[in-house]
Every structure is written in structure tokens, then in C-alpha cells.
Design an enzyme around this catalytic site. Structure first.
Site, PDB file in Angstrom:
ATOM      1  CG  ASP A  19      -1.916   1.240   1.100  1.00  0.00           C
ATOM      2  OD1 ASP A  19      -2.402   1.534  -0.005  1.00  0.00           O
ATOM      3  OD2 ASP A  19      -2.123   1.894   2.121  1.00  0.00           O
TER       4      ASP A  19
ATOM      5  CB  CYS B  55     -19.188  -0.241  -8.745  1.00  0.00           C
ATOM      6  SG  CYS B  55     -18.527  -0.287 -10.411  1.00  0.00           S
TER       7      CYS B  55
ATOM      8  CB  CYS C  57     -18.060   1.636  -5.536  1.00  0.00           C
ATOM      9  SG  CYS C  57     -16.493   1.952  -4.710  1.00  0.00           S
TER      10      CYS C  57
END
Ligand code: B12
Ligand code: SF4
Ligand code: SF4
Length: 388
Positions: free
Chosen positions: A144, A204, A254
Site C-alpha cells: 500500500d 458500482c 461501490c
């Protein structure tokens, strides 16, 4: 390394794929894929376009590290392949269930347990240590926070495809996979690349409460509640305050809308499961947290990263959306106390919430009391624009 098909190194590498998959699964990873690093990839041009359009907003770190982000080899010149890992964090109940409970805070699924960065990084490092010991290669571990485009890399490694909501969708785990990567100097045989299975679906895109998608596969992060609640530090434009409902940290709408979630399974890693009570934290109680209580409640949680002031701002906006005909005096008292908070964003958001919960007369009385002492221009204008 000699990689001709009959060389010892090549045999080692073929065995490596099976071996590494077994080791990764034993550590709790849900999916593993391998990819050579492409010479060129569309992702680089698209990232440039994203930054060029300003969709990253105040995430200046994306701009500052742009050159390194454009290609994994910009992170490490010696990298030849990537091992990409998915970690299932599927919820154990409908993730959107709490959205109608206006007095309670809705925390996005990924933040209901311990911080995934810590949980996954530890496992990735363990895996990396095992690989180095077994194969003597060089490698680097990412999850990340590094300037690496993890989603397109995961797609190349066959873990899934980048759906129209821009996240990686897995046929096995739906939208609920965290991603981590290991770059290595070995040349590994390529996994089968997953193709896009979105088809004509746009669930979404239609589910987004702020209409943050510029189009399919393209998000303007500045309009995304995940960005607004976690990355952005200032006062929000009004339309996002009302659209956020009670989503005080991140957003899952979403992700949750995706039909591929019918194959999803609940996370098995105990540290990523929702903590007791985290599905039903009371907004009025959260509004009363001081720094020490905030740190204690969110110890080891990703929520701690945003700090008390940003968190209180989010809680106040959610409280502003929670008033009904019966105004709760505890809410009014908590918000009124925070009008004297050190942080302007906390004071400003309390003003907005009170403007929605109090009669014009009561709001006017508070205003006369607090406005003369207010020295922050943003909070000043927050008071001024809600004149009765
Ligand atoms: C910046 C960032 C954010 C930003 C911006 C999100 C975004 N979509 O870029 C914000 C703060 C909004 C955010 C939110 C979230 N994030 Co985030 N975030 C990141 C981060 C650090 C970088 C992503 C990035 O490079 N974005 C830049 C843009 C250019 O990338 P992109 O949107 O993917 O752009 C691609 C598409 O637009 C596509 N594209 C563009 N045009 C077209 C046209 C066509 C035809 C096609 C096919 C494709 C296409 O190409 C681009 C390049 O691949 C990554 C970690 C990492 N290092 O990669 C985590 C990461 C993406 N986040 C993650 C998560 C879990 C979330 C949230 C779900 C958290 C939450 N519940 O609140 C939300 C989801 C919001 C959403 N719909 O994306 C996970 C996603 C895991 C997965 N399965 O994909 C990641 C990978 C972290 C991790 N290691 O697990 N995030
Ligand atoms: S996370 Fe929420 S606000 Fe962000 S794009 Fe998805 S649905 Fe929209
Ligand atoms: S909801 Fe539909 S369009 Fe969106 S990612 Fe899932 S399959 Fe693709």
C-alpha cells in the site's frame, strides 16, 4: 541467473512457484500470482493523466513520487518479476447494513479490525525471509504505502481485474482483497492474466453516494468519501457533508455493489475481523473522545492514523445528518462543547451540525456567544452563513 529451460536455475524457478504458493497460503494469504515486469504499460500513462487532471487532490505524495510510481523498476532497477499477493478481508455480514442507523457510526469494512498494513507487512516479511533462505535471491516487500501501482500489477499477475470501480475484483473473493507485492531479481514464469469481467454492468458506478466516478474505471478521488474522510484534512463542501450519511471512515458502497461478491467469503484472519462493537459505535459518544481516549479506542486500528481532529470532523458531519424531529440533548451538548475545541476543523464542523439540529433562535444565541471570540476565518464564515 542462467534461465535456459534445462538449467538448474530454471528447474528451481518452476518449483519455486508451487513452493511459494504453498508457503504464502500457510501464512494466510488468499491468492498468489507471478508476473514479469512489462517494458511498458498503460497504467503509467493513466496515472499521469490522473495526476494531470488533479484527481489526487491533496495527496501531494502521489505527485511527488510520480516518477517512481510509473514503473516498478523505478523503485528498484534490479527487479525482474513480481510476486503479488491477495489477502481476503471479506465482511461477515452485509457491509452496508449500518448505513440506515443514523445515530451510529459506519466504519468501512477494511478498518473494523487491526491495521492491515501491519498485519500483512509482517506476513510478507516472513514470506520474504523464507524465500531468501530457500532461493538466495534478492527481493523487496511492498504493501500500500510504497510508490508502486499495486492494482495493475495484481491484474498482470492474474489475481483479478481492475473493475469499473477501479479496484481489483477477484472471481473468488469479489472486491475484498488487500494487495501486497514482492519484487524479485528472479525471472519467474508469467501467471495467466485475468481478463475484465465487468461487461455491461455498472452497479458500482450507480451506487456511489457522491457520484465520484468520472466514467467507468476513472475516479476523481477528490469526490470520494474514502479520500474525504481519510486523506483530506480541511472543511468539506456542503454536498459531501450531506451525502456522507454516517460514513465516518472510508466507504464501501461501490465495492459492496459488485455482483462478483456472491463468491466472497468472510475473512479468516482474526486480526482483520470487526472488533466487538465497531459495527455500532455511538456518534454522540465518539464526539466526546479526547486525544487519550481516541488513541486507546483505536489502538492498532488504521483509524488512529487520521488523528482526533479529522475523526471528530467526520463524526460531526455524520451527527449533522442524524437529527430528526426529536432533538437529542446529549448530541447538542457534545457538539456545543466542541465549539471550544482547539482545532478549527472540529469547531467548524460542530457549527454546521448544530445549524442542522437547533432552531434558528437557539442557533442564533450560540452564535452571539461564540462568534466574537472566533479568530479562524473558515470557522467565522461557517457561523456567518448559517444566519437565521
Ligand atoms: C491513492 C489510493 C486511494 C485513493 C484513490 C483511489 C484510486 N482509485 O486510485 C483513495 C483515498 C480515494 C482510495 C480509496 C480506497 N482505497 Co485505496 N489506494 C490508493 C493507493 C495508495 C494508490 C492507488 C493509485 O495508484 N491510484 C492512482 C490511479 C491512477 O489509479 P487507478 O484508479 O487504479 O487508475 C487505473 C484505472 O483508472 C485504469 N483506467 C483508467 N482509465 C481506464 C480506461 C479503461 C478502459 C480501463 C480498462 C482502465 C482505465 O487505469 C489506471 C491505472 O491502472 C493504493 C495502494 C497502491 N500503492 O497501489 C490503495 C488501494 C488501491 N486502496 C485500496 C482500498 C481497499 C481502498 C478503499 C476500498 C478503502 C475504503 N473502503 O474506503 C477505497 C476504494 C475507493 C475506490 N473506488 O477506489 C486497496 C485496493 C485493493 C483492491 N482489491 O484493489 C489498495 C490497492 C491498497 C492495498 N494494498 O490493498 N485509495
Ligand atoms: S468509495 Fe464510496 S464515495 Fe468512493 S467511489 Fe466508492 S462508492 Fe463512491
Ligand atoms: S460492480 Fe459491475 S462494473 Fe463494477 S466492478 Fe463489479 S462487475 Fe465491474
Amino acid at each position: 541467473m542462467d534461465m535456459r529451460p534445462d538449467s538448474p536455475a530454471a528447474h528451481k524457478v518452476t518449483g519455486f512457484k508451487a513452493d511459494i504458493t504453498t508457503r504464502a497460503m500457510a501464512l494466510g494469504f488468499s491468492s498468489v500470482g507471478f508476473t514479469n515486469l512489462p517494458q511498458e504499460w498503460d497504467a503509467a500513462q493513466r496515472l499521469k493523466a490522473f495526476i494531470g487532471a488533479g484527481y489526487h487532490g491533496e495527496m501531494k505524495w502521489m505527485e511527488e513520487t510520480l516518477e517512481r510510481r510509473l514503473h516498478p523498476q523505478n523503485m528498484w532497477n534490479g527487479a525482474k518479476s513480481a510476486i503479488v499477493l491477495g489477502f481476503n478481508y471479506g465482511p461477515d455480514s452485509d457491509p452496508l447494513l449500518g448505513l440506515s442507523e443514523r445515530d451510529l457510526a459506519n466504519i468501512s469494512v477494511y478498518a473494523r479490525g487491526d491495521d492491515y498494513h501491519d498485519v500483512i507487512k509482517k506476513k510478507l516479511k516472513q514470506l520474504a525471509t523464507d524465500i531468501v533462505a530457500a532461493y538466495g535471491c534478492e527481493l523487496k516487500v511492498f504493501v500500500d504505502t510504497a510508490p508502486l501501482m499495486e492494482k495493475p500489477l495484481a491484474q498482470l499477475a492474474g489475481l483479478g481485474w481492475q473493475g469499473k470501480h477501479t479496484n481489483l475484483v477477484s472471481r473468488e473473493f469479489g472486491s475484498w482483497l488487500f494487495l501486497g507485492s514482492i519484487l524479485t531479481d528472479m525471472e519467474l514464469p508469467q501467471s495467466l492474466i485475468e481478463r475484465d469481467h465487468c461487461g455491461s454492468c455498472r452497479a458500482c458506478l450507480d451506487a456511489c453516494p457522491t457520484d465520484a466516478f468520472v466514467g467507468p474505471y476513472q475516479l476523481d478521488a477528490r469526490e470520494c468519501l474514502s479520500y474525504l474522510t481519510i486523506e483530506f484534512r480541511g472543511h468539506w463542501p456542503d454536498r459531501f457533508r450531506t451525502a456522507m450519511g454516517n460514513r465516518v471512515y472510508g466507504c464501501d458502497d461501490c465495492l459492496a455493489a459488485c455482483p462478483w461478491n456472491k463468491f466472497a467469503v468472510a475473512a479468516s484472519e482474526a486480526k482483520l475481523k470487526a472488533r466487538e462493537g465497531f459495527n455500532a459505535l455511538s456518534l454522540v459518544e465518539l464526539a466526546q473522545l479526547d486525544d487519550a481516549a481516541f488513541r486507546a479506542l483505536f489502538s492498532k486500528s488504521p483509524i488512529k492514523r487520521i488523528g482526533l481532529a479529522t475523526f471528530l470532523r467526520n463524526v460531526h458531519y455524520a451527527m449533522g445528518n442524524s437529527f430528526d424531529d426529536l432533538v437529542d440533548p446529549d448530541k447538542i451538548a457534545a457538539l456545543t462543547r466542541n465549539l471550544s475545541h482547539d482545532s478549527p476543523v472540529v469547531r467548524g464542523s460542530a457549527v454546521w451540525a448544530l445549524s442542522r439540529g437547533l432552531s434558528a433562535e437557539d442557533f442564533g444565541a450560540l452564535r452571539s456567544q461564540h462568534l466574537p471570540q472566533e479568530d479562524d476565518p473558515d470557522v467565522w464564515s461557517e457561523w456567518s452563513r448559517h444566519v437565521a
